[in-house]
Design an enzyme around this catalytic site. Sequence first.
Site, mmCIF file in Angstrom:
data_model
loop_
_atom_site.group_PDB
_atom_site.id
_atom_site.type_symbol
_atom_site.label_atom_id
_atom_site.label_comp_id
_atom_site.label_asym_id
_atom_site.label_seq_id
_atom_site.Cartn_x
_atom_site.Cartn_y
_atom_site.Cartn_z
ATOM 1 N N SER A 262 0.842 -1.198 0.000
ATOM 2 C CA SER A 262 0.000 0.000 0.000
ATOM 3 C C SER A 262 0.879 1.249 0.000
ATOM 4 O O SER A 262 2.086 1.175 0.226
ATOM 5 C CB SER A 262 -0.891 0.017 1.235
ATOM 6 O OG SER A 262 -0.096 0.294 2.379
ATOM 7 N N LYS A 263 0.228 2.377 -0.251
ATOM 8 C CA LYS A 263 0.947 3.646 -0.232
ATOM 9 C C LYS A 263 1.572 3.863 1.139
ATOM 10 O O LYS A 263 2.666 4.404 1.263
ATOM 11 C CB LYS A 263 -0.028 4.773 -0.578
ATOM 12 C CG LYS A 263 0.601 6.153 -0.448
ATOM 13 C CD LYS A 263 -0.208 7.207 -1.129
ATOM 14 C CE LYS A 263 -0.056 8.575 -0.496
ATOM 15 N NZ LYS A 263 1.233 8.894 0.071
ATOM 16 N N ARG A 264 0.876 3.407 2.180
ATOM 17 C CA ARG A 264 1.400 3.605 3.535
ATOM 18 C C ARG A 264 2.717 2.867 3.759
ATOM 19 O O ARG A 264 3.575 3.340 4.495
ATOM 20 C CB ARG A 264 0.365 3.201 4.580
ATOM 21 C CG ARG A 264 -0.398 4.422 5.076
ATOM 22 C CD ARG A 264 -1.198 4.110 6.301
ATOM 23 N NE ARG A 264 -2.354 3.301 5.938
ATOM 24 C CZ ARG A 264 -2.836 2.322 6.692
ATOM 25 N NH1 ARG A 264 -2.271 2.019 7.832
ATOM 26 N NH2 ARG A 264 -3.890 1.644 6.281
ATOM 27 N N ASP A 267 5.347 5.106 2.417
ATOM 28 C CA ASP A 267 5.621 6.235 3.314
ATOM 29 C C ASP A 267 6.422 5.761 4.532
ATOM 30 O O ASP A 267 7.373 6.408 4.957
ATOM 31 C CB ASP A 267 4.302 6.862 3.795
ATOM 32 C CG ASP A 267 3.525 7.495 2.639
ATOM 33 O OD1 ASP A 267 4.157 7.733 1.583
ATOM 34 O OD2 ASP A 267 2.316 7.731 2.785
#
Length: 504
Positions: A262-264, A267
């Site tokens: 996921s994008k998380r 990050d």
Amino acid sequence: MENQKVRVRFAPSPTGPLHIGGVRTALYNYLFAKKHGGELILRIEDTDSQRFVPGAEEYIIESFNWLGITFDEGVHVGGPCAPYRQSERKDIYKKYVDQLLDAGLAYVAFDTPQELDAKRAEIANFQYDASTRGLMRNSLTLSADEVKTLIEAGNQYVVRIKIEPGQDVVVNDLIRGEVVINSSILDDKVLYKSADQLPTYHMANIVDDHLMEISHVIRGEEWLPSAPLHVLLYRFLGWEDTMPRFAHLPLLLKPDGNGKLSKRDGDRLGFPVFPLEWKDPKSGDISSGYREAGYLPDAVVNFLALLGWNSGTDQEIFSMQELIDLFSLERCSKSGAKFDFEKGKWFNHKYIQAKSNEEIAALFQPLLKENGVEAADDKVAQVVGLVKERVNFVQELWAQSSFFFEAPTTYDEKTVKKRWKEDTPAQLTELIEVLKGIEDFTPHNSEEVVKGWIAEKEYHLGNIMNAFRLAIVGESKGPHMFDIITIIGKEETIARLEKAIATI
Ligand code: GLU
């Protein structure tokens, strides 16, 4: 089917930036099309106006331009099946919705969002299907006259597919084999909404795949649950004979632990999950991209190609043409591929080494300008040649090579303590004279002369060379000293030595 021309499509919905998993899907479609002399189409699936994000389509196109993934037909290049944007194909779909209604394979439903919520509250795990449709307000429970009156009075409605329970639906998947689903678990999905006069994803996707003569649907695993419904739609529309072959690609997994990337994760672990930087038009939030992070597009392609496919050999570096020649769906794996971003860096490092110094120099020049450096291309290329093995990214070249372009303004304290001895200034003053006397200021010759002088004077080689480096570079790093001084030149070398003697 066997002799059918290969025609594949990448069909993103413009709901935001393209996720790196979507890039991989497009890449596999591209490789498959090229390998079989077929065609690749870019179709924009924008029938859900609620989720439309401005700029997303342009972003998708720019991403593929950057990566070198080209399309034969599509929203940006046109083609015989234009338009390739579903919102511009409105008029095409209604006829097929009517065909299903007329055949009794679909029905009209008037249930409002409130009525549906009420049912969900009343019935646990409510699903609109054979067991519940008799309780709802639709053309199966209302009379033909009532339906007509409701529509004429302007009531909004949807069209739902009518799925008969208790049948096995077989999806023949080129990667997963035969996937059998019992129709009882499927719901009567909405195919069309009167409110915007647009079909939903499922309907538009099937109609367009048929009209565009798509031979293979290669897409992410997240679409596998929709495949039985799609098989039924082909059957209901009478298109079973030309139904595309399915291939559902494995998920991209988190680098650590289980679950979908996921994008998380990006990050949290510090890597991009989008090809290009993306600025959210609403929040203004910026998400990092591979391009801006300094990746070379062919390194990204190579990295992604191996996340879910393998050639069956130990080879890891592949040109696009090699990938095309070797690619096959049979060699795609069923199980998820861990997104090992450290490996991504490794690929970028390899691609930087493989490129010519001139190519890398051209990418480095803008960064030099940012640092206020004007340097000739051939000098930059020479510098790149000396330091590129130390970097994974073009951006890292500046830290590795700034001393080629500007004299140090400070001297690393630790190094000074360790390397600058009492007799250093006197020795370096002598060194200046030695350097002045060198006519042929090439790495090999300077090295011979300087080392000859050190030997003759019985000085300590290490002490002199370390102090020499400190004066030229400002710290104890960098490539071979005699390569450095050749590039910066005799005058500059002497000037830096003089400055160090005066300041340290
Ligand atoms: N519009 C879908 C998407 O956003 C297409 C899925 C498919 O390839 O069928 O990915």
